[in-house]
Design a protein around this motif. Structure first.
Motif, short mmCIF file in Angstrom:
data_model
loop_
_atom_site.label_atom_id
_atom_site.label_comp_id
_atom_site.label_asym_id
_atom_site.label_seq_id
_atom_site.Cartn_x
_atom_site.Cartn_y
_atom_site.Cartn_z
N VAL A 62 0.84 -1.20 0.00
CA VAL A 62 0.00 0.00 0.00
C VAL A 62 0.87 1.25 0.00
CG1 VAL A 62 -1.67 1.35 1.34
CG2 VAL A 62 -2.00 -1.11 1.06
N VAL A 63 1.92 1.25 0.82
CA VAL A 63 2.80 2.43 0.90
C VAL A 63 3.53 2.62 -0.44
CG1 VAL A 63 4.81 3.43 2.06
CG2 VAL A 63 3.06 2.26 3.39
N ARG A 64 4.00 1.52 -1.04
CA ARG A 64 4.65 1.62 -2.36
C ARG A 64 3.69 2.16 -3.41
NH1 ARG A 64 9.62 -0.31 -2.31
NH2 ARG A 64 10.05 -2.18 -1.11
N ALA A 65 2.45 1.69 -3.38
CA ALA A 65 1.45 2.16 -4.34
C ALA A 65 1.17 3.65 -4.17
CB ALA A 65 0.16 1.35 -4.19
N GLU A 66 1.11 4.11 -2.93
CA GLU A 66 0.89 5.53 -2.67
C GLU A 66 2.06 6.35 -3.19
OE1 GLU A 66 -1.75 7.34 -0.95
OE2 GLU A 66 -2.72 5.51 -1.65
N ALA A 67 3.28 5.89 -2.98
CA ALA A 67 4.46 6.61 -3.48
C ALA A 67 4.49 6.60 -5.00
CB ALA A 67 5.74 6.00 -2.91
N ALA A 68 4.20 5.46 -5.59
CA ALA A 68 4.21 5.34 -7.05
C ALA A 68 3.15 6.25 -7.68
CB ALA A 68 3.97 3.90 -7.46
N GLU A 69 2.00 6.33 -7.04
CA GLU A 69 0.93 7.19 -7.55
C GLU A 69 1.38 8.66 -7.55
OE1 GLU A 69 -3.56 8.54 -6.25
OE2 GLU A 69 -2.80 6.60 -5.58
N ARG A 70 2.04 9.07 -6.49
CA ARG A 70 2.54 10.45 -6.42
C ARG A 70 3.59 10.73 -7.48
NH1 ARG A 70 0.45 9.32 -1.79
NH2 ARG A 70 -0.29 10.93 -0.35
N LEU A 71 4.50 9.79 -7.68
CA LEU A 71 5.54 9.97 -8.69
C LEU A 71 4.95 9.99 -10.10
CD1 LEU A 71 8.36 7.71 -7.20
CD2 LEU A 71 8.27 10.22 -7.29
N GLU A 72 3.94 9.17 -10.33
CA GLU A 72 3.30 9.13 -11.64
C GLU A 72 2.59 10.45 -11.94
OE1 GLU A 72 -0.41 6.77 -13.70
OE2 GLU A 72 0.84 5.68 -12.27
N VAL A 73 1.86 10.97 -10.97
CA VAL A 73 1.17 12.24 -11.17
C VAL A 73 2.18 13.38 -11.34
CG1 VAL A 73 -0.37 13.94 -10.09
CG2 VAL A 73 -0.93 11.52 -9.99
N ALA A 74 3.26 13.36 -10.57
CA ALA A 74 4.29 14.39 -10.68
C ALA A 74 4.92 14.36 -12.07
CB ALA A 74 5.36 14.20 -9.61
N ALA A 75 5.11 13.18 -12.63
CA ALA A 75 5.69 13.07 -13.97
C ALA A 75 4.75 13.63 -15.03
CB ALA A 75 6.02 11.61 -14.27
N GLN A 76 3.45 13.56 -14.78
CA GLN A 76 2.47 14.08 -15.74
C GLN A 76 2.33 15.60 -15.67
OE1 GLN A 76 -1.11 11.92 -14.91
NE2 GLN A 76 -0.28 9.98 -15.65
N LEU A 77 2.75 16.19 -14.57
CA LEU A 77 2.64 17.65 -14.41
C LEU A 77 3.87 18.31 -15.01
CD1 LEU A 77 1.32 17.78 -10.75
CD2 LEU A 77 0.00 18.11 -12.83
N HIS A 82 2.64 24.08 -12.91
CA HIS A 82 2.43 22.98 -11.96
C HIS A 82 3.72 22.51 -11.31
CE1 HIS A 82 -1.69 22.66 -13.25
NE2 HIS A 82 -1.32 22.52 -14.51
N ALA A 83 4.78 23.27 -11.45
CA ALA A 83 6.08 22.84 -10.91
C ALA A 83 6.05 22.69 -9.39
CB ALA A 83 7.16 23.84 -11.31
N ASP A 84 5.37 23.60 -8.70
CA ASP A 84 5.27 23.50 -7.23
C ASP A 84 4.55 22.23 -6.80
OD1 ASP A 84 6.64 25.85 -6.94
OD2 ASP A 84 4.84 27.08 -6.64
N ARG A 85 3.44 21.93 -7.47
CA ARG A 85 2.65 20.74 -7.14
C ARG A 85 3.49 19.48 -7.40
NH1 ARG A 85 -0.84 17.66 -4.86
NH2 ARG A 85 -2.29 16.48 -6.12
N ALA A 86 4.18 19.44 -8.53
CA ALA A 86 5.00 18.28 -8.86
C ALA A 86 6.12 18.10 -7.83
CB ALA A 86 5.58 18.43 -10.26
N ALA A 87 6.73 19.20 -7.41
CA ALA A 87 7.80 19.11 -6.40
C ALA A 87 7.24 18.60 -5.07
CB ALA A 87 8.45 20.47 -6.22
N ARG A 88 6.05 19.06 -4.71
CA ARG A 88 5.43 18.60 -3.46
C ARG A 88 5.12 17.11 -3.52
NH1 ARG A 88 1.32 22.05 -3.03
NH2 ARG A 88 -0.29 20.62 -3.66
N LEU A 89 4.62 16.65 -4.68
CA LEU A 89 4.31 15.22 -4.82
C LEU A 89 5.58 14.38 -4.75
CD1 LEU A 89 1.59 15.40 -7.59
CD2 LEU A 89 1.27 14.66 -5.23
N ARG A 90 6.66 14.86 -5.35
CA ARG A 90 7.93 14.13 -5.28
C ARG A 90 8.46 14.09 -3.84
NH1 ARG A 90 8.88 17.18 -10.01
NH2 ARG A 90 8.56 15.88 -11.85
N ALA A 91 8.28 15.18 -3.12
CA ALA A 91 8.71 15.21 -1.71
C ALA A 91 7.90 14.23 -0.88
CB ALA A 91 8.59 16.63 -1.16
N GLU A 92 6.59 14.16 -1.14
CA GLU A 92 5.74 13.21 -0.41
C GLU A 92 6.16 11.77 -0.73
OE1 GLU A 92 1.60 13.94 -1.10
OE2 GLU A 92 1.73 16.00 -0.38
N ALA A 93 6.44 11.50 -1.99
CA ALA A 93 6.88 10.15 -2.37
C ALA A 93 8.21 9.81 -1.70
CB ALA A 93 7.02 10.05 -3.89
#
Length: 106
Positions: A62-77, A82-93
């Motif tokens: 579950v934790v890996r899936a949550e991290a992967a989801e954040r990285l996937e969305v960050a890659a799409q931004l 959207h640079a701030d949002r992508a950076a925040r998602l990468r930091a969360e991952a």
């Protein structure tokens, strides 16, 4: 430092919610249909069901899936807006993956 704390809090809150959802008991929809009102359970706790328990591997998944989801969305931004949002998602991952790496690896 504060930005990292916000990212950690956000990542941990949503991951705890995902773990909580993963432990929820499955709903038997067939049992919900076709039951007459007089046959339905009555009283406090009559419909309570024990929660599922995730194994350590299940929690890691579950934790890996949550991290992967954040990285996937960050890659799409990719737009600069959207640079701030992508950076925040990468930091969360990174926070979530840091927990999977184990203590003392940071």
């Amino acid at each position: 430092m504060r930005a990292r704390d916000k990212a950690a809090v956000s990542a941990l809150r949503s991951t705890l919610a995902a773990l909580d959802n993963a432990e929820a008991a499955p709903v038997d929809e067939a049992g919900l249909r076709g039951v007459a009102l007089e046959q339905s359970p009555v009283g406090a706790g009559a419909t309570e069901v024990a929660r599922c328990e995730l194994s350590e591997g299940g929690v890691v998944d579950v934790v890996r899936a949550e991290a992967a989801e954040r990285l996937e969305v960050a890659a799409q931004l990719t737009a600069p807006a959207h640079a701030d949002r992508a950076a925040r998602l990468r930091a969360e991952a990174a926070v979530l993956l840091g927990f999977l790496d184990g203590p003392g690896t940071e």
